[in-house]
Design a protein around this motif. Structure first.
Motif, PDB file in Angstrom:
ATOM      1  N   ASN A 115       0.817  -1.216   0.000  1.00 41.31           N
ATOM      2  CA  ASN A 115       0.000   0.000   0.000  1.00 41.31           C
ATOM      3  C   ASN A 115       0.850   1.265   0.000  1.00 41.31           C
ATOM      4  O   ASN A 115       0.530   2.250  -0.666  1.00 41.31           O
ATOM      5  CB  ASN A 115      -0.926  -0.010   1.213  1.00 41.31           C
ATOM      6  CG  ASN A 115      -1.876   1.169   1.207  1.00 41.31           C
ATOM      7  OD1 ASN A 115      -2.600   1.401   0.244  1.00 41.31           O
ATOM      8  ND2 ASN A 115      -1.877   1.933   2.295  1.00 41.31           N
ATOM      9  N   TRP A 116       1.974   1.237   0.731  1.00 44.28           N
ATOM     10  CA  TRP A 116       2.800   2.444   0.795  1.00 44.28           C
ATOM     11  C   TRP A 116       3.345   2.814  -0.581  1.00 44.28           C
ATOM     12  O   TRP A 116       3.510   3.997  -0.898  1.00 44.28           O
ATOM     13  CB  TRP A 116       3.962   2.276   1.783  1.00 44.28           C
ATOM     14  CG  TRP A 116       5.007   1.258   1.417  1.00 44.28           C
ATOM     15  CD1 TRP A 116       5.093  -0.015   1.864  1.00 44.28           C
ATOM     16  CD2 TRP A 116       6.113   1.432   0.517  1.00 44.28           C
ATOM     17  NE1 TRP A 116       6.180  -0.659   1.305  1.00 44.28           N
ATOM     18  CE2 TRP A 116       6.819   0.205   0.482  1.00 44.28           C
ATOM     19  CE3 TRP A 116       6.571   2.496  -0.258  1.00 44.28           C
ATOM     20  CZ2 TRP A 116       7.963   0.021  -0.293  1.00 44.28           C
ATOM     21  CZ3 TRP A 116       7.708   2.309  -1.034  1.00 44.28           C
ATOM     22  CH2 TRP A 116       8.386   1.103  -1.054  1.00 44.28           C
ATOM     23  N   PHE A 117       3.607   1.793  -1.416  1.00 45.53           N
ATOM     24  CA  PHE A 117       4.145   2.052  -2.749  1.00 45.53           C
ATOM     25  C   PHE A 117       3.057   2.579  -3.677  1.00 45.53           C
ATOM     26  O   PHE A 117       3.295   3.484  -4.491  1.00 45.53           O
ATOM     27  CB  PHE A 117       4.743   0.763  -3.307  1.00 45.53           C
ATOM     28  CG  PHE A 117       5.505   0.958  -4.593  1.00 45.53           C
ATOM     29  CD1 PHE A 117       6.664   1.712  -4.621  1.00 45.53           C
ATOM     30  CD2 PHE A 117       5.060   0.381  -5.774  1.00 45.53           C
ATOM     31  CE1 PHE A 117       7.368   1.889  -5.799  1.00 45.53           C
ATOM     32  CE2 PHE A 117       5.761   0.555  -6.959  1.00 45.53           C
ATOM     33  CZ  PHE A 117       6.919   1.316  -6.964  1.00 45.53           C
ATOM     34  N   LEU A 118       1.857   2.053  -3.542  1.00 47.97           N
ATOM     35  CA  LEU A 118       0.746   2.515  -4.370  1.00 47.97           C
ATOM     36  C   LEU A 118       0.378   3.956  -4.063  1.00 47.97           C
ATOM     37  O   LEU A 118      -0.134   4.680  -4.916  1.00 47.97           O
ATOM     38  CB  LEU A 118      -0.471   1.609  -4.160  1.00 47.97           C
ATOM     39  CG  LEU A 118      -0.296   0.143  -4.593  1.00 47.97           C
ATOM     40  CD1 LEU A 118      -1.527  -0.660  -4.205  1.00 47.97           C
ATOM     41  CD2 LEU A 118      -0.023   0.051  -6.086  1.00 47.97           C
ATOM     42  N   ARG A 119       0.644   4.407  -2.833  1.00 50.50           N
ATOM     43  CA  ARG A 119       0.313   5.779  -2.423  1.00 50.50           C
ATOM     44  C   ARG A 119       1.432   6.766  -2.726  1.00 50.50           C
ATOM     45  O   ARG A 119       1.276   7.968  -2.504  1.00 50.50           O
ATOM     46  CB  ARG A 119       0.014   5.815  -0.918  1.00 50.50           C
ATOM     47  CG  ARG A 119      -1.225   5.040  -0.512  1.00 50.50           C
ATOM     48  CD  ARG A 119      -1.362   5.016   1.002  1.00 50.50           C
ATOM     49  NE  ARG A 119      -1.366   6.370   1.557  1.00 50.50           N
ATOM     50  CZ  ARG A 119      -1.225   6.619   2.852  1.00 50.50           C
ATOM     51  NH1 ARG A 119      -1.036   5.637   3.721  1.00 50.50           N
ATOM     52  NH2 ARG A 119      -1.246   7.875   3.284  1.00 50.50           N
ATOM     53  N   MET A 120       2.543   6.287  -3.235  1.00 45.02           N
ATOM     54  CA  MET A 120       3.723   7.132  -3.433  1.00 45.02           C
ATOM     55  C   MET A 120       3.723   7.707  -4.845  1.00 45.02           C
ATOM     56  O   MET A 120       3.274   7.064  -5.788  1.00 45.02           O
ATOM     57  CB  MET A 120       4.985   6.304  -3.196  1.00 45.02           C
ATOM     58  CG  MET A 120       6.273   7.089  -3.126  1.00 45.02           C
ATOM     59  SD  MET A 120       7.707   5.988  -3.020  1.00 45.02           S
ATOM     60  CE  MET A 120       7.689   5.232  -4.633  1.00 45.02           C
ATOM     61  N   ASP A 121       4.219   8.935  -4.980  1.00 48.84           N
ATOM     62  CA  ASP A 121       4.261   9.578  -6.304  1.00 48.84           C
ATOM     63  C   ASP A 121       5.563   9.304  -7.043  1.00 48.84           C
ATOM     64  O   ASP A 121       5.805   9.846  -8.119  1.00 48.84           O
ATOM     65  CB  ASP A 121       4.050  11.082  -6.180  1.00 48.84           C
ATOM     66  CG  ASP A 121       5.177  11.788  -5.427  1.00 48.84           C
ATOM     67  OD1 ASP A 121       6.124  11.097  -4.976  1.00 48.84           O
ATOM     68  OD2 ASP A 121       5.113  13.023  -5.282  1.00 48.84           O
ATOM     69  N   GLY A 122       6.416   8.477  -6.468  1.00 46.40           N
ATOM     70  CA  GLY A 122       7.694   8.156  -7.103  1.00 46.40           C
ATOM     71  C   GLY A 122       8.894   8.626  -6.318  1.00 46.40           C
ATOM     72  O   GLY A 122       9.973   8.049  -6.410  1.00 46.40           O
ATOM     73  N   SER A 123       8.707   9.667  -5.540  1.00 43.17           N
ATOM     74  CA  SER A 123       9.846  10.237  -4.810  1.00 43.17           C
ATOM     75  C   SER A 123       9.762   9.905  -3.331  1.00 43.17           C
ATOM     76  O   SER A 123       8.688   9.958  -2.723  1.00 43.17           O
ATOM     77  CB  SER A 123       9.892  11.755  -4.989  1.00 43.17           C
ATOM     78  OG  SER A 123       8.774  12.367  -4.364  1.00 43.17           O
ATOM     79  N   PHE A 124      10.890   9.545  -2.770  1.00 37.23           N
ATOM     80  CA  PHE A 124      11.014   9.396  -1.328  1.00 37.23           C
ATOM     81  C   PHE A 124      11.248  10.773  -0.702  1.00 37.23           C
ATOM     82  O   PHE A 124      11.659  11.717  -1.391  1.00 37.23           O
ATOM     83  CB  PHE A 124      12.216   8.509  -0.998  1.00 37.23           C
ATOM     84  CG  PHE A 124      11.978   7.040  -1.169  1.00 37.23           C
ATOM     85  CD1 PHE A 124      10.703   6.520  -1.283  1.00 37.23           C
ATOM     86  CD2 PHE A 124      13.049   6.163  -1.201  1.00 37.23           C
ATOM     87  CE1 PHE A 124      10.492   5.162  -1.444  1.00 37.23           C
ATOM     88  CE2 PHE A 124      12.861   4.802  -1.360  1.00 37.23           C
ATOM     89  CZ  PHE A 124      11.574   4.295  -1.478  1.00 37.23           C
TER      90      PHE A 124
END
Length: 659
Positions: free
Chosen positions: A472-481
């Motif tokens: 889920n954390w990856f699906l909510r991410m826009d690409g940048s840490f």
């Protein structure tokens, strides 16, 4: 490039009896005149070795305003003394420094400055503005020097720097012109400069000072400001006072004066220096000899193949790969590959996807020629590396070492290590210690092709692709840490802060929220522990709310995390002003850096987001520099003055601004 855009405004643009003028500035050098150590200033101005100017030789004729001669040694002493003077209280300088044009009702209304008394020029400021004759600052540039056209009009009047329209708390571009009228002016030129031209420019400034005083201080309640001409040749300054020279007479940066652009480049290269991300494949910044035409190419390169990620490149086809593969036997080769963010999600199994996967596979077999046999020709699309050949060393690069190259680097890492996209993100960042920036389109594209990459990856043969899922954390991410500023300190935005699972995966266990609270579940708060969450309230990015009152509390919080071995995320809404200021303060405190160097340090590590602390925060950070020097029992000496800092920040941000 993803940047924060901030709109900038364009600049619209009783004396003692004179001494006889010496012949064309032929003033003999003499010992520095004796002056009181701390002149008495009725307006609580910082002390200055240029005021009062009674002991300086006057070189102007009546009825002209006075102009004085100054030699290199006296100038060096005066500038050194100025650097030791503390900045006035921000409450005395703001909102005046923001720019309060009498016709700019938006700016005036926001700062509640409709009363003329609140717009008056502060009496507590005194500085030195160094002006170079001719205005060519590309060579023979003294510390903080500006061109005359930045501060006075052709009619010998100081610019009214305040923007007549619009609203901004980041008017860095007006600060040079803003403070010049409340500064002593020092004019100098290159060796061989026409002395009459020097005097003429000095007279223009003296007239501008006289006109400004008649308008702003007709009752002469303030100490006067004066104009000086440097009588020493520039070559003498270079020899006797190299600490004053930013750019030498040959146009070379000396390194003796902190230069924002240079230090940002150095910090960026340090942060993104080349490292091996997988066997025989490196990631890093483009070598200088490729960026700067004229620099000699090293006689021997470390790499066999250099792949530059570029916005103008296309995905290489099989014929090009075969040709490069053949030419590798004759020496190092170069090729281009599309940059991050330039490939959009395809509608189906397109030729673009095939060429992309084939290129990644080709790179792998160059680096691992002894890998598992691959007899299938994959529809004839790619020429595999010849058997029984030495491994090739491959370098994936771009100008900054992380932006354009991230898409190819992540895709290659997925293939070479046999991991799905979300694991590649984490392993590159945490295990390989690479800072990189990917776009949302990169996330979508890599998720679309990860099945193909892993299906053909020799390292993923035991991976069950049917049971693969994205957390889920990856699906909510826009690409940048969030940006890793220090091993224990991250800088990010509210979206990062509201993704606690992402923070946990990154090893971040503490969150410092500046003016923007997180929206977390009770479960997440318990998991992190309430003692590891801090919210700083009542600090908005409005140019009014001070942040300096919170410095100690914030640095104590990040310091406890460091001592406990836990990383802290500092965030506000966007991660460019309030939270960036706290990270700059932490870099100053933990690394012993001046504000300009800490600013460059954090700016380089914020990756593609341009940090933008507003004027008041920058001013408060310069005051923090003074305080930290006192804490360390070091002499109080600013590395750069306010107007120089503001000017350099404006120049850095100019490519990303409108207006």
């Amino acid at each position: 490039m993803a940047t924060v855009v901030v709109q900038q405004q364009t600049l619209r643009h009783s004396t003692p009896p004179p001494s006889p003028i010496p012949p064309a500035l032929t003033v003999n050098r003499r010992p520095s005149p004796s002056r009181p150590a701390s002149p008495v200033l009725t307006s609580d101005q910082p002390s200055s070795l240029l005021y009062p100017p009674d002991n300086f030789m006057r070189i102007s004729q009546a009825p002209s305003p006075p102009i004085y001669a100054i030699d290199a040694t006296t100038l060096a002493e005066a500038m050194d003394h100025m650097a030791s003077q503390p900045l006035p209280d921000p409450a005395l300088m703001f909102p005046w420094l923001h720019g309060l044009h009498p016709e700019n009702q938006l700016q005036l209304g926001f700062f509640s400055c409709r009363k003329r008394a609140l717009r008056r020029t502060p009496k507590c400021w005194r500085s030195i503005t160094v002006v170079k004759l001719g205005g060519d600052l590309g060579k023979a540039r003294l510390k903080g020097a500006v061109s005359a056209s930045e501060v006075i009009t052709p009619a010998s009047r100081f610019f009214l720097a305040d923007p007549p329209e619009g609203f901004s708390v980041r008017n860095f571009q007006i600060q040079t012109a803003k403070v010049a009228p409340v500064s002593d002016i020092v004019i100098y030129g290159e060796d061989g400069a026409n002395k009459a031209d020097l005097l003429d420019l000095a007279e223009q400034f003296a007239m501008a000072q006289h006109a400004w005083r008649l308008k702003i201080d007709p009752t002469q309640e303030r100490p006067a400001y004066h104009t000086f001409v440097v009588t020493s040749p520039f070559s003498e300054i270079e020899k006797e006072h190299p600490e004053l020279v930013a750019v030498d007479s040959g146009g070379q940066i000396t390194g003796r004066v902190m230069d924002f652009c240079q230090w940002e480049r150095l910090e960026m290269c340090s942060m993104s220096k080349a490292s091996e991300i997988s066997g025989n494949v490196w990631l890093g910044p483009t070598p200088d000899y490729m960026l700067r035409p004229g620099l000699p190419e090293p006689p021997q390169t470390t790499y066999d193949l250099l792949i530059e990620a570029s916005d103008l490149a296309s995905i290489p086809g099989p014929r090009l790969l075969a040709m490069i593969d053949k030419d590798l036997d004759h020496g190092p080769q170069r090729m281009d590959f599309p940059s991050s963010g330039s490939i959009v999600l395809p509608s189906g199994n397109t030729r673009e996807v095939e060429d992309f996967v084939n290129t990644v596979r080709w790179i792998y077999y160059l680096a691992h020629p002894d890998g598992p046999a691959d007899d299938a020709d994959h529809e004839g699309d790619a020429a595999m590396a010849s058997p029984c050949r030495k491994p090739r060393r491959v370098f994936i690069h771009c100008a900054d070492g992380y932006t354009e190259s991230s898409l190819l680097a992540i895709a290659y890492f997925m293939f070479a290590e046999g991991v799905p996209a979300h694991e590649a993100w984490l392993k590159l960042h945490c295990d390989k210690q690479r800072n990189f920036f990917a776009y949302p389109t990169d996330v979508a594209f890599l998720m679309h092709i990860q099945g193909r990459l892993l299906q053909e990856s020799p390292a993923a043969q035991s991976l069950d692709l049917t049971d693969m899922w994205d957390p889920n954390w990856f699906l909510r991410m826009d690409g940048s840490f969030p940006s890793r500023i220090l091993p224990y300190l991250y800088l990010g935005n509210l979206a990062h802060a509201n993704n606690p699972d992402l923070l946990w995966e990154l090893g971040i266990r503490r969150v410092l929220s500046i003016g923007e609270p997180v929206n977390w579940s009770h479960t997440d708060r318990v998991k992190f522990g309430q003692q590891n969450l801090m919210y700083i309230d009542n600090v908005q990015d409005n140019g009014i709310d001070p942040l300096c009152r919170e410095f100690n509390r914030c640095l104590e919080f990040t310091g406890r995390g460091k001592n406990d071995g836990m990383a802290t995320l500092v965030h506000c809404r966007v991660g460019v002003s309030r939270s960036a200021s706290i990270c700059i303060a932490e870099a100053m405190a933990s690394k012993g850096l001046s504000f300009p160097r800490a600013y460059s340090f954090v700016r380089a590590r914020r990756l593609n987001v341009i940090i933008q602390p507003h004027l008041r925060f920058v001013y408060e950070l310069l005051q923090l520099e003074e305080f930290q020097l006192q804490q360390r029992n070091k002499p109080m000496k600013k590395e750069l003055e306010w107007s120089t800092v503001a000017r350099e920040i404006a120049l850095l941000n100019k490519p990303y601004t409108r207006g």
